[in-house]
Enzyme design. Structure first.
Site, short mmCIF file in Angstrom:
data_model
loop_
_atom_site.label_atom_id
_atom_site.label_comp_id
_atom_site.label_asym_id
_atom_site.label_seq_id
_atom_site.Cartn_x
_atom_site.Cartn_y
_atom_site.Cartn_z
N ASP A 57 -14.97 1.24 8.94
CA ASP A 57 -15.52 1.21 7.73
C ASP A 57 -15.53 -0.42 7.28
O ASP A 57 -14.92 -0.82 6.30
CB ASP A 57 -14.45 1.69 6.48
CG ASP A 57 -15.01 1.87 5.23
OD1 ASP A 57 -16.30 1.86 5.02
OD2 ASP A 57 -14.15 1.89 4.29
N LYS B 251 0.84 -1.03 0.15
CA LYS B 251 -0.01 0.02 -0.08
C LYS B 251 0.76 1.17 -0.10
O LYS B 251 1.52 1.40 0.96
CB LYS B 251 -0.92 0.01 1.23
CG LYS B 251 -2.05 1.03 1.38
CD LYS B 251 -3.13 1.04 2.46
CE LYS B 251 -4.07 2.14 2.25
NZ LYS B 251 -4.92 1.96 3.58
#
Length: 205
Positions: free
Chosen positions: A103, A10
């Site tokens: 989330d 990432k």
């Protein structure tokens, strides 16, 4: 090197690199480093590239969203609940360290080839012990369909925020099964009966 390992990297894009971005990225790294559970994607490494871009090296999960997995294999209600329990176990580990994911949704829960769930993406997670919420109460990082009322209203969040999202995920998993079996749509049920139906499919009949 005497071994090879497939990983997921990432990388924070330089065009969106701000002081807040850096702080959020660093917090995600700190959160992941503190979480050790077979149901949470493992942090392997992290740092900053020569181009000054922060990065995280994560365990690579070859899988599919929990809802897609359940649909493709036409899993029974009991099997779907079993998967959700795995997710709850992983979330409980985060909550025990006062970390709220914020989330939770099917695309952040992948089911691997071994049939086990892995929780991903703590990018907008909140550490309840932190004095300052970097994203503010009304964090824009949530997914509306799974967001708790306090997220939508911009109010303070707690571990209950994740519990709400888990409930929505349970509803989606059970509704998908009900739809594929031509049973009554859970959304049409009164709230009290809907909660019962999530646990006992027979209650819908």
């Amino acid at each position: 090197s005497d071994f090879e390992q497939r990983v997921a990297v990432k990388l924070l894009h330089r065009t969106i690199l701000s002081d807040l971005d850096r702080k959020l990225f660093e917090r995600e790294r700190r959160v992941l480093a503190s979480l050790e559970h077979p149901g949470i994607a493992r942090l392997i490494d992290g740092g900053i590239t020569e181009a000054l871009q922060p990065f995280l090296v994560m365990e690579f999960i070859e899988g599919e969203p929990i809802t897609d997995h359940a649909r493709r294999l036409r899993l029974s209600p009991a099997a779907r609940v079993g998967l959700l329990i795995e997710v709850c176990d992983a979330v409980a580990v985060a909550h025990a360290q006062l970390i709220v994911h914020r989330d939770l949704k099917p695309s952040n829960v992948l089911v691997g080839k071994d049939g086990r769930c892995k929780l991903l993406d703590f990018g907008v997670a909140k550490v309840l012990a932190d004095e300052v919420d970097l994203t503010g109460h009304g964090c824009a990082g949530y997914t509306p369909d799974y967001a708790a009322p306090e997220q939508r209203l911009g109010r303070s969040i707690s571990t209950a925020t994740d519990v709400y999202a888990l409930g929505v995920m349970a509803l989606v998993l059970k509704s998908a099964w009900a739809s594929s079996h031509n049973t009554r749509n859970l959304r049409a049920l009164p709230r009290q009966k809907r909660a019962t139906a999530l646990i006992d499919p027979i209650a819908r009949q």
